[in-house]
Scaffold this active site. Structure first.
Site, PDB file in Angstrom:
ATOM      1  N   THR A 129       8.685  -5.716  11.013  1.00  8.70           N
ATOM      2  CA  THR A 129       9.554  -5.222   9.941  1.00  8.70           C
ATOM      3  C   THR A 129       9.729  -3.703   9.992  1.00  8.70           C
ATOM      4  O   THR A 129       8.862  -3.001  10.525  1.00  8.70           O
ATOM      5  CB  THR A 129       8.923  -5.611   8.578  1.00  8.70           C
ATOM      6  N   ASP A 130      10.810  -3.211   9.386  1.00  4.24           N
ATOM      7  CA  ASP A 130      10.993  -1.753   9.289  1.00  4.24           C
ATOM      8  C   ASP A 130      10.045  -1.148   8.258  1.00  4.24           C
ATOM      9  O   ASP A 130       9.895   0.079   8.194  1.00  4.24           O
ATOM     10  CB  ASP A 130      12.454  -1.403   8.947  1.00  4.24           C
ATOM     11  N   GLU A 131       9.369  -2.020   7.455  1.00  5.74           N
ATOM     12  CA  GLU A 131       8.492  -1.486   6.412  1.00  5.74           C
ATOM     13  C   GLU A 131       7.260  -0.789   6.989  1.00  5.74           C
ATOM     14  O   GLU A 131       6.580  -0.047   6.283  1.00  5.74           O
ATOM     15  CB  GLU A 131       8.079  -2.599   5.433  1.00  5.74           C
ATOM     16  N   TYR A 134       1.225  -5.714   2.566  1.00  2.17           N
ATOM     17  CA  TYR A 134       2.074  -6.448   3.522  1.00  2.17           C
ATOM     18  C   TYR A 134       2.420  -5.571   4.723  1.00  2.17           C
ATOM     19  O   TYR A 134       2.178  -5.933   5.878  1.00  2.17           O
ATOM     20  CB  TYR A 134       3.359  -6.927   2.832  1.00  2.17           C
ATOM     21  N   LYS A 172       1.339  -5.842   8.734  1.00  2.00           N
ATOM     22  CA  LYS A 172       2.309  -5.976   9.830  1.00  2.00           C
ATOM     23  C   LYS A 172       2.137  -4.824  10.824  1.00  2.00           C
ATOM     24  O   LYS A 172       2.218  -5.017  12.041  1.00  2.00           O
ATOM     25  CB  LYS A 172       3.741  -5.999   9.285  1.00  2.00           C
TER      26      LYS A 172
END
Ligand code: NAD
Length: 360
Positions: A135-137, A161, A165
């Site tokens: 993810t870009d998070e 989260y 990741k």
């Protein structure tokens, strides 16, 4: 293009889009390895599940023994790793499962892959790919108004989260550097589209609006996200798997930066046209779904802005999104209107019945 693809998390939102795409548009054999948590829904996979090229293994990626059996039986040419706990709010309420699946599970999968990959003949070994979907998070919060995440932006995750990741991305890179495993990593922005679990913003707003419930917006709704239609993401993943350079990271995004409030208002405007509310009151004012918008306390640690620079995948692999936000959100709202059976069974919990299938 690899011929036998093992997909983890294939009963989830993005994994099911990938499998539907693989079965419909390629001649690949596909193994779906999924534990079927609350987020896994085999009903999202029809009609792909009818294909003889589709195989299902109800397996937890933290179970090393079961994973090894899947590798030995299915003999994949590639792994696409999507299984994860994926909801930020749930990670704040209970991080343990995120650490277990996203970090320990990725480690178990890497080790099962490595053991299997070591045993392959040289040509198969060279052609093998481990594609990690992230993810870009992991990049954290973008403070400036013009800055974009690139593949070299330092990691600065904010939530349990995104931290889990980010950890899994580091493990995957380490397995390439240390053991030579041929990996590919993609970091994608927020996805939306058909079969999205109703706890996430867009389906939650559509379904609450249809039943006249409040439409909750965190804080003042000014948080900015980049949105990508899920089928565009599936196409990007296949482009990376078939043409991506080993060891490289590709950012995937939709060039659709929107404030959360703007997203909610767009859904309301579409519903106003597609399912108009009747005129109300003695002044003849027309109801709009926007009247249901309710501002709620912001999420702790909420990132203000994510925005992806997806020029590398476009330049090197020729991928670009086919949907604009306007076309994708229209299709999405229409899909929820046309498919009440799918989401009613999710809301009632019936989708979790009949999960006895699986080969291991
Ligand atoms: P999802 O929550 O809809 O689906 C996750 C799937 O993984 C479910 O089918 C679930 O049953 C399965 N799963 C969970 N734990 C498992 C375990 N221990 N063993 C086997 N299977 C397990 O998630 P999604 O939105 O489809 O996201 C898929 C991947 O893409 C995730 O890795 C996520 O981090 C990443 N991603 C998601 C988005 C997004 O906007 N949804 C954006 C970028 C990246």
């Amino acid at each position: 293009m690899p011929y036998r693809i093992l997909v983890t998390g294939g009963a989830g939102f993005i994994g099911s889009a990938v499998i539907r795409h693989l079965i419909e548009s390629t001649s690949c054999e596909v193994a779906n390895v999924d534990k079927l948590t609350y987020a896994g829904n085999l009903e999202s996979l029809t009609p792909a599940t009818d294909s003889e090229r589709y195989h299902f293994y109800k397996v937890d990626i933290c179970n090393a023994v079961a994973l090894s059996s899947v590798f030995d039986e299915f003999k994949p040419d590639a792994v696409m790793h999507l299984a994860a706990e994926s909801h930020v709010d749930r990670s704040i309420d209970g991080p343990a499962e995120f650490i277990e699946t996203n970090i320990v599970g990725t480690y178990c999968l890497l080790e099962a892959t490595r053991r299997y990959w070591y045993g392959l003949p040289k040509t198969d070994k060279d052609a093998f790919r481990f594609h990690h979907i992230s993810t870009d998070e992991v990049y954290g919060d973008l403070e400036g108004a013009v800055e974009l995440f690139t593949e070299t932006t330092p990691y600065a995750p904010s939530s349990p989260y995104s931290a889990s990741k980010a950890s899994s991305d580091h493990l995957v890179r380490a397995w390439q550097r240390t053991y030579g495993l041929p990996v590919l990593i993609t970091n994608c922005s927020n996805n939306y589209g058909p079969y999205h679990f109703p706890e996430k913003l867009i389906p939650h707003v559509i379904l609450n609006a249809l039943s006249g419930k409040p439409l909750p917006v965190y804080g003042d709704g000014s948080q900015i996200r980049d949105w990508l239609y899920v089928e565009d993401h599936a196409r990007a993943l296949l482009a990376v798997l078939s043409k991506g350079k080993v060891g490289e990271t590709y950012n995937i995004g939709g060039h659709n930066e929107k404030r959360n409030l703007e997203v909610v208002e767009t859904i309301c405007e579409l519903l106003d046209k597609l399912v108009p509310l009747t005129a109300e009151g003695d002044r003849g004012q027309t109801h709009t779904y926007k009247n249901l918008i309710t501002f709620v306390a912001d999420r702790p640690g909420h990132d203000r802005r994510y925005a992806i620079d997806a020029s590398k995948i476009q330049r090197e692999l020729g991928w670009a999104p086919q949907e604009t936000f306007e076309s994708g959100i229209r299709k999405t709202v229409q899909w929820y209107l046309d498919n009440p059976d799918w989401w009613q069974r999710v809301l009632s919990g019936e989708y979790q019945l009949g999960r006895l299938g699986g080969q291991l």
